[in-house]
Design a protein around this motif. Structure first.
Motif, PDB file in Angstrom:
ATOM      1  N   LEU A 195       0.871  -1.171   0.000  1.00  0.00           N
ATOM      2  CA  LEU A 195       0.000   0.000   0.000  1.00  0.00           C
ATOM      3  C   LEU A 195       0.912   1.226   0.000  1.00  0.00           C
ATOM      4  CD1 LEU A 195      -2.973   0.957   0.075  1.00  0.00           C
ATOM      5  CD2 LEU A 195      -2.668   1.273   2.546  1.00  0.00           C
ATOM      6  N   GLN A 196       0.988   1.889  -1.148  1.00  0.00           N
ATOM      7  CA  GLN A 196       1.753   3.133  -1.253  1.00  0.00           C
ATOM      8  C   GLN A 196       0.839   4.276  -0.848  1.00  0.00           C
ATOM      9  OE1 GLN A 196       5.073   3.705  -2.159  1.00  0.00           O
ATOM     10  NE2 GLN A 196       4.605   5.804  -1.529  1.00  0.00           N
ATOM     11  N   MET A 197       1.266   5.027   0.135  1.00  0.00           N
ATOM     12  CA  MET A 197       0.452   6.120   0.660  1.00  0.00           C
ATOM     13  C   MET A 197       1.192   7.435   0.460  1.00  0.00           C
ATOM     14  SD  MET A 197      -0.946   4.342   4.173  1.00  0.00           S
ATOM     15  CE  MET A 197       0.645   4.449   4.974  1.00  0.00           C
ATOM     16  N   ASN A 198       0.637   8.299  -0.354  1.00  0.00           N
ATOM     17  CA  ASN A 198       1.221   9.603  -0.636  1.00  0.00           C
ATOM     18  C   ASN A 198       0.331  10.716  -0.095  1.00  0.00           C
ATOM     19  OD1 ASN A 198       3.282   8.288  -2.109  1.00  0.00           O
ATOM     20  ND2 ASN A 198       2.104   8.407  -4.010  1.00  0.00           N
ATOM     21  N   SER A 199       0.901  11.899  -0.004  1.00  0.00           N
ATOM     22  CA  SER A 199       0.138  13.078   0.455  1.00  0.00           C
ATOM     23  C   SER A 199      -0.626  12.770   1.738  1.00  0.00           C
ATOM     24  CB  SER A 199      -0.827  13.538  -0.645  1.00  0.00           C
ATOM     25  OG  SER A 199      -0.136  13.848  -1.832  1.00  0.00           O
ATOM     26  N   LEU A 200       0.076  12.198   2.687  1.00  0.00           N
ATOM     27  CA  LEU A 200      -0.575  11.768   3.919  1.00  0.00           C
ATOM     28  C   LEU A 200      -1.104  12.950   4.718  1.00  0.00           C
ATOM     29  CD1 LEU A 200       1.838   8.876   4.832  1.00  0.00           C
ATOM     30  CD2 LEU A 200      -0.643   8.664   4.621  1.00  0.00           C
ATOM     31  N   LYS A 201      -2.224  12.704   5.388  1.00  0.00           N
ATOM     32  CA  LYS A 201      -2.894  13.709   6.200  1.00  0.00           C
ATOM     33  C   LYS A 201      -2.986  13.210   7.637  1.00  0.00           C
ATOM     34  CE  LYS A 201      -5.898  14.801   2.256  1.00  0.00           C
ATOM     35  NZ  LYS A 201      -7.301  14.894   1.800  1.00  0.00           N
ATOM     36  N   PRO A 202      -3.097  14.105   8.603  1.00  0.00           N
ATOM     37  CA  PRO A 202      -3.240  13.658   9.998  1.00  0.00           C
ATOM     38  C   PRO A 202      -4.410  12.697  10.186  1.00  0.00           C
ATOM     39  CG  PRO A 202      -2.713  15.981   9.941  1.00  0.00           C
ATOM     40  CD  PRO A 202      -2.941  15.561   8.517  1.00  0.00           C
ATOM     41  N   GLU A 203      -5.457  12.871   9.421  1.00  0.00           N
ATOM     42  CA  GLU A 203      -6.613  11.974   9.551  1.00  0.00           C
ATOM     43  C   GLU A 203      -6.359  10.573   8.999  1.00  0.00           C
ATOM     44  OE1 GLU A 203      -6.555  15.038   8.182  1.00  0.00           O
ATOM     45  OE2 GLU A 203      -7.910  15.175   6.441  1.00  0.00           O
ATOM     46  N   ASP A 204      -5.201  10.351   8.393  1.00  0.00           N
ATOM     47  CA  ASP A 204      -4.820   9.000   7.967  1.00  0.00           C
ATOM     48  C   ASP A 204      -4.190   8.207   9.112  1.00  0.00           C
ATOM     49  OD1 ASP A 204      -3.738  10.411   4.858  1.00  0.00           O
ATOM     50  OD2 ASP A 204      -5.593   9.296   5.231  1.00  0.00           O
ATOM     51  N   THR A 205      -3.976   8.861  10.247  1.00  0.00           N
ATOM     52  CA  THR A 205      -3.394   8.180  11.398  1.00  0.00           C
ATOM     53  C   THR A 205      -4.297   7.033  11.849  1.00  0.00           C
ATOM     54  OG1 THR A 205      -2.197  10.131  12.169  1.00  0.00           O
ATOM     55  CG2 THR A 205      -2.718   8.445  13.814  1.00  0.00           C
ATOM     56  N   ALA A 206      -3.725   5.837  11.924  1.00  0.00           N
ATOM     57  CA  ALA A 206      -4.500   4.643  12.276  1.00  0.00           C
ATOM     58  C   ALA A 206      -3.560   3.445  12.314  1.00  0.00           C
ATOM     59  CB  ALA A 206      -5.606   4.391  11.255  1.00  0.00           C
ATOM     60  N   VAL A 207      -4.086   2.338  12.798  1.00  0.00           N
ATOM     61  CA  VAL A 207      -3.424   1.047  12.612  1.00  0.00           C
ATOM     62  C   VAL A 207      -3.955   0.470  11.300  1.00  0.00           C
ATOM     63  CG1 VAL A 207      -3.042  -1.270  13.509  1.00  0.00           C
ATOM     64  CG2 VAL A 207      -3.195   0.678  15.087  1.00  0.00           C
ATOM     65  N   TYR A 208      -3.030   0.080  10.431  1.00  0.00           N
ATOM     66  CA  TYR A 208      -3.388  -0.435   9.116  1.00  0.00           C
ATOM     67  C   TYR A 208      -3.238  -1.951   9.113  1.00  0.00           C
ATOM     68  CZ  TYR A 208      -3.717   4.200   7.121  1.00  0.00           C
ATOM     69  OH  TYR A 208      -4.123   5.486   6.827  1.00  0.00           O
ATOM     70  N   TYR A 209      -4.270  -2.619   8.600  1.00  0.00           N
ATOM     71  CA  TYR A 209      -4.313  -4.070   8.557  1.00  0.00           C
ATOM     72  C   TYR A 209      -4.443  -4.556   7.121  1.00  0.00           C
ATOM     73  CZ  TYR A 209      -5.652  -3.549  13.488  1.00  0.00           C
ATOM     74  OH  TYR A 209      -5.694  -3.218  14.812  1.00  0.00           O
ATOM     75  N   CYS A 210      -3.721  -5.626   6.792  1.00  0.00           N
ATOM     76  CA  CYS A 210      -3.982  -6.280   5.518  1.00  0.00           C
ATOM     77  C   CYS A 210      -4.780  -7.547   5.781  1.00  0.00           C
ATOM     78  CB  CYS A 210      -2.702  -6.584   4.756  1.00  0.00           C
ATOM     79  SG  CYS A 210      -1.734  -7.967   5.374  1.00  0.00           S
ATOM     80  N   ALA A 211      -5.462  -8.005   4.749  1.00  0.00           N
ATOM     81  CA  ALA A 211      -6.310  -9.182   4.893  1.00  0.00           C
ATOM     82  C   ALA A 211      -6.396  -9.926   3.569  1.00  0.00           C
ATOM     83  CB  ALA A 211      -7.704  -8.781   5.364  1.00  0.00           C
TER      84      ALA A 211
END
Length: 124
Positions: free
Chosen positions: A81-97
């Motif tokens: 998961l490439q994440m660009n232009s990150l924002k404070p609201e993207d703060t989280a624990v990220y899970y793959c499934a």
């Protein structure tokens, strides 16, 4: 049974980028759809992105579309998961499934295996 292990999380400033990886061990991700979801403190887990088993079809939550890109390398048994232009609201624990079938999947009950998560923190 095998497991999914996420990595690549961390602390980044707003506007920055991170690349998350999800490596499968003891199991193959081939022929199965894969997805990423996230959970922020005090909030429910939400769908982020999904990719079909061939890797030629993807879909995203509206709030990340155009900024995040999901991809996979079946030979390496890994999803990214490439994440660009990150924002404070993207703060989280990220899970793959790993999904039960090979197509795009959007709901938790469509997945049968989850990783332990990786923390992403975006500072303002």
């Amino acid at each position: 049974q095998g497991q999914l292990v996420e990595s690549g999380g961390g602390l980044v400033q707003a506007g920055g980028a991170l690349r998350l990886s999800c490596a499968a061990s003891g199991r193959s991700i081939s022929y199965r759809g894969m997805g990423w979801s996230r959970q922020a403190p005090g909030k429910e887990r939400e769908f982020v992105a999904t990719i079909n088993w061939r890797g030629d079809s993807t879909n995203y939550a509206a709030r990340v579309k155009g900024r995040f890109t999901i991809s996979r390398d079946n030979a390496k048994n890994t999803v990214y998961l490439q994440m660009n232009s990150l924002k404070p609201e993207d703060t989280a624990v990220y899970y793959c499934a790993q999904a039960r079938t090979g197509g795009l999947q959007y709901y938790p009950n469509e997945y049968d295996s989850w990783g332990q998560g990786t923390q992403v923190t975006v500072s303002s």
